[in-house]
Design an enzyme around this catalytic site. Structure first.
Site, short mmCIF file in Angstrom:
data_model
loop_
_atom_site.label_atom_id
_atom_site.label_comp_id
_atom_site.label_asym_id
_atom_site.label_seq_id
_atom_site.Cartn_x
_atom_site.Cartn_y
_atom_site.Cartn_z
CB SER A 157 -0.89 0.01 1.25
OG SER A 157 -1.51 1.26 1.44
CE1 TYR A 170 -3.74 -2.15 5.04
CE2 TYR A 170 -3.08 0.11 4.57
CZ TYR A 170 -3.48 -1.15 4.13
OH TYR A 170 -3.58 -1.40 2.78
#
Length: 275
Positions: A157, A170
């Site tokens: 990501s 995350y």
């Protein structure tokens, strides 16, 4: 077109979103494909934004992938559990052959700042996104090295390099996944094994929709989840949301012989966005 006929692939998080799109693209390219996802029991903890498929979806996924004419295996997989991971990989090898390709697409997140963040939620996110990828890589890398060919693609990501409010676990897990990617790439480089991370911005998946719903719930401000998603679309330089099929197209190329020189990289798909 990229031809992966005769290759065998394992895709984690393969029942939905980017994982399913990648598994489908690999099957279309001729690869035998095994997909695993966490099939949640009724009492499962749902504090995160993960999509939880039911057991009934196993047959749906099998049928959808088998339509492309290659061998298919689909089953429950919990990458947080080493024993279950090793069992899944043994069953996958029996069904579709030794893994030439591994795509780590299993992932989750949750809207939670550092303040008040529980150990349990932190462990769940990091164990899924980072340690889970380590477990799966450990299961296939020795065989790839022995056979002199392998492709490992980690779905990262932009969070690996750009912070995102209320998502510390995350962001930390994706930054760690990039470090793991580089180490695996170096370990496999002399043996025909590549390892690359694909780092998209927002991709229109069920995980994203659930994550956005958590943002709306935390922040309020009278916006609906769809209105916030539309803000993200308008904020992207291309004025749109990335689609799972775009990630899948790159993943398939990276699994081909044409991409044998591409390793240790973090390739972003953002439409020009910083996040």
């Amino acid at each position: 077109m990229t031809n992966l006929t005769g290759r065998s692939a394992i895709v984690t998080g393969g029942f939905s979103g980017m994982g399913f799109a990648i598994a489908t693209a690999l099957a279309k390219a001729g690869a035998n494909v095994a997909v695993g996802s966490y099939v949640a029991p009724p009492h499962a903890d749902r504090a995160d934004a993960a999509y939880y498929p039911g057991a009934d979806e196993i047959e749906r996924v099998k049928s959808a992938l088998a339509a492309h004419g290659t061998k298919v295996h689909a089953a429950h997989l919990d990458v947080r559990d080493s024993a279950l991971t090793n069992l899944f990989f043994a069953e996958a090898q029996a069904a579709v052959g030794p893994a030439d390709i591994l795509v780590n697409a299993a992932g989750t997140t949750a809207e939670q700042p550092v303040c008040g963040h529980s150990d349990e939620l932190w462990d769940k996110i990091v164990d899924t996104n980072l340690t889970g990828a380590f477990r799966t890589t450990r299961a296939v890398l020795p065989g790839m090295i022995e056979r002199g060919w392998g492709r490992i693609v980690n779905i990262g990501s932009t969070a690996a390099s750009v912070g995102w409010k209320d998502n510390p676990a995350y962001c930390a897990s994706k930054a760690g996944l990039l470090g793991l990617t580089r180490c695996v790439a170096l370990e496999g480089a002399a043996h025909g094994v590549t390892c690359v991370m694909i780092s998209p911005t927002w991709v229109e998946t069920e995980l994203m929709r659930r994550n956005v719903a958590q943002v709306v719930e935390r922040e309020g401000k009278g916006r609906s989840a769809e209105e916030l998603m539309d803000e993200f679309r308008k904020g992207n330089p291309q004025g749109r949301m990335m689609q799972p099929e775009e990630i899948a197209a790159l993943a398939v190329f990276l699994c081909s012989d044409l991409a044998r020189g591409i390793t240790m990289e973090n390739i972003q798909i953002t439409g020009g966005a910083l996040w």
